[in-house]
Design a protein around this motif. Sequence first.
Motif, PDB file in Angstrom:
ATOM      1  N   MET A  52      35.549  38.223  36.599  1.00  0.00           N
ATOM      2  CA  MET A  52      36.224  38.829  35.464  1.00  0.00           C
ATOM      3  C   MET A  52      36.900  37.759  34.622  1.00  0.00           C
ATOM      4  N   PRO A  53      36.398  37.503  33.409  1.00  0.00           N
ATOM      5  CA  PRO A  53      37.072  36.585  32.490  1.00  0.00           C
ATOM      6  C   PRO A  53      38.206  37.312  31.769  1.00  0.00           C
ATOM      7  N   ASP A  54      38.784  36.683  30.771  1.00  0.00           N
ATOM      8  CA  ASP A  54      40.005  37.236  30.171  1.00  0.00           C
ATOM      9  C   ASP A  54      39.795  37.894  28.810  1.00  0.00           C
ATOM     10  N   GLY A  55      38.627  38.487  28.586  1.00  0.00           N
ATOM     11  CA  GLY A  55      38.385  39.126  27.301  1.00  0.00           C
ATOM     12  C   GLY A  55      39.034  40.487  27.155  1.00  0.00           C
ATOM     13  N   GLY A  56      39.214  41.199  28.264  1.00  0.00           N
ATOM     14  CA  GLY A  56      39.835  42.518  28.226  1.00  0.00           C
ATOM     15  C   GLY A  56      41.178  42.473  28.944  1.00  0.00           C
ATOM     16  N   ALA A  57      41.360  43.406  29.884  1.00  0.00           N
ATOM     17  CA  ALA A  57      42.588  43.409  30.676  1.00  0.00           C
ATOM     18  C   ALA A  57      42.737  42.070  31.384  1.00  0.00           C
ATOM     19  N   LEU A  58      43.961  41.592  31.488  1.00  0.00           N
ATOM     20  CA  LEU A  58      44.199  40.369  32.263  1.00  0.00           C
ATOM     21  C   LEU A  58      44.341  40.667  33.755  1.00  0.00           C
ATOM     22  N   PRO A  59      45.094  41.683  34.176  1.00  0.00           N
ATOM     23  CA  PRO A  59      45.165  41.962  35.615  1.00  0.00           C
ATOM     24  C   PRO A  59      43.927  42.726  36.086  1.00  0.00           C
ATOM     25  N   SER A  60      43.249  42.219  37.080  1.00  0.00           N
ATOM     26  CA  SER A  60      42.121  42.967  37.644  1.00  0.00           C
ATOM     27  C   SER A  60      42.602  44.264  38.272  1.00  0.00           C
ATOM     28  N   TRP A  61      43.891  44.330  38.613  1.00  0.00           N
ATOM     29  CA  TRP A  61      44.465  45.526  39.225  1.00  0.00           C
ATOM     30  C   TRP A  61      44.362  46.737  38.313  1.00  0.00           C
ATOM     31  N   PHE A  62      44.205  46.535  37.009  1.00  0.00           N
ATOM     32  CA  PHE A  62      44.114  47.660  36.090  1.00  0.00           C
ATOM     33  C   PHE A  62      42.879  48.512  36.371  1.00  0.00           C
ATOM     34  N   SER A  63      41.847  47.911  36.927  1.00  0.00           N
ATOM     35  CA  SER A  63      40.565  48.586  37.108  1.00  0.00           C
ATOM     36  C   SER A  63      40.523  49.373  38.413  1.00  0.00           C
ATOM     37  N   MET A  64      40.484  50.702  38.314  1.00  0.00           N
ATOM     38  CA  MET A  64      40.272  51.526  39.502  1.00  0.00           C
ATOM     39  C   MET A  64      38.848  51.345  40.028  1.00  0.00           C
ATOM     40  N   SER A  65      37.904  51.042  39.125  1.00  0.00           N
ATOM     41  CA  SER A  65      36.510  50.869  39.548  1.00  0.00           C
ATOM     42  C   SER A  65      36.380  49.735  40.554  1.00  0.00           C
ATOM     43  N   ILE A  66      37.054  48.619  40.301  1.00  0.00           N
ATOM     44  CA  ILE A  66      36.978  47.494  41.231  1.00  0.00           C
ATOM     45  C   ILE A  66      37.437  47.918  42.616  1.00  0.00           C
ATOM     46  N   ALA A  67      38.578  48.602  42.679  1.00  0.00           N
ATOM     47  CA  ALA A  67      39.116  49.026  43.970  1.00  0.00           C
ATOM     48  C   ALA A  67      38.143  49.945  44.695  1.00  0.00           C
TER      49      ALA A  67
END
Length: 360
Positions: free
Chosen positions: A152-167
């Motif tokens: 995940m680069p920094d084009g969108g959300a900075l915290p990966s924690w924002f993504s429920m999909s990742i979890a």
Amino acid sequence: MIRWRKGTVEGIRREWPGAVELDVVIGDDGAHRALAYPDLVGRPEPGDTVLLNTTALALGLGTGGYAMVVAVPDRLPPDPAGPGHLVKARYTPLQATVLGADEQDSPHHEVLRDADSLGGMPVVIADLHSALAPILAGLLAARPGARIVYLMPDGGALPSWFSMSIARLKDAGALAATVTAGQAFGGDLEAVTVHTGLLAARLVLDADAVVLAQGPGNLGTGTKWGFSGVSAGEAVNAASVLDGRPVASLRVSEGDKRERHIGVSHHSLTAYGRVALARADVPVPELGGAFGARVAAGAAPLGDRHTLVPVPVDGLHDTLRAAEKDWGVRLSTMGRRLDEDLAYFLTAAAAGRHTAALLG
């Protein structure tokens, strides 16, 4: 620039790794959704006073339309312990130090110090975060058990924690790990650049393939160059210079109300046709009918620079439905669900299917 408010936590709505969604009462405005990252600001509890950034809430943003918890003054988190001097979200009020996989104090520094090759590893590149799950679905249906890492680069959300999909993808075993690069943070590994992120995925996390797409919250302005997905073209170059195998997933839509995104989006044509200087495989889904012909014609100009690869999509609709059910991931792009913009998801899944063939 920032709308500051104080609020009182009314209750906890839900949570997932790295994030807590809250109901927060803000003055006389009533209750609103708020989001906190406990590792950054501490864990709010009902009754706590919280300091909020309500800018996104006021703008009515879809993906990130939360009041963001900036601090829990009476419940501050402990000071960080251990090594790590990579500063992310640099020179902002919430700058944070993390341990970079590539920094000198990292146990992986020796592996990465002179690393210079991905050894032909496929790197699937997409514009939007919503492509992650369908790419995985297409790939893993053909190559179950493949070890896939998300960068995940920094084009969108900075915290990966924002993504429920990742979890949820990690919980389901579809995604092995996440690397966050640039100003993005919160992954299983942190990296200074996309280049060291790719190398860490391959050499530290033992990835068979990488999916590289920005986090949630694509930024666009309706101009030819003013969109964060331009970085997809730069990612093709990074994967190529490191001896990887770039696979450029097209952004295709039949449900978007904006003409510039119908068929092959102008985002793909600009990122891959102008920004990407290295050659990539471009999977072109065989969608059939007049719309399929429009997609093939829209992708054709990319053939001057890249290798166009026709990919059948038979069975992929069922694959996507099964993935949504089995992984607990909501397939959605710009508010449109699977059957509201099927071409988008089939195109991403076709990129995954082609990548699986490269692993054979």
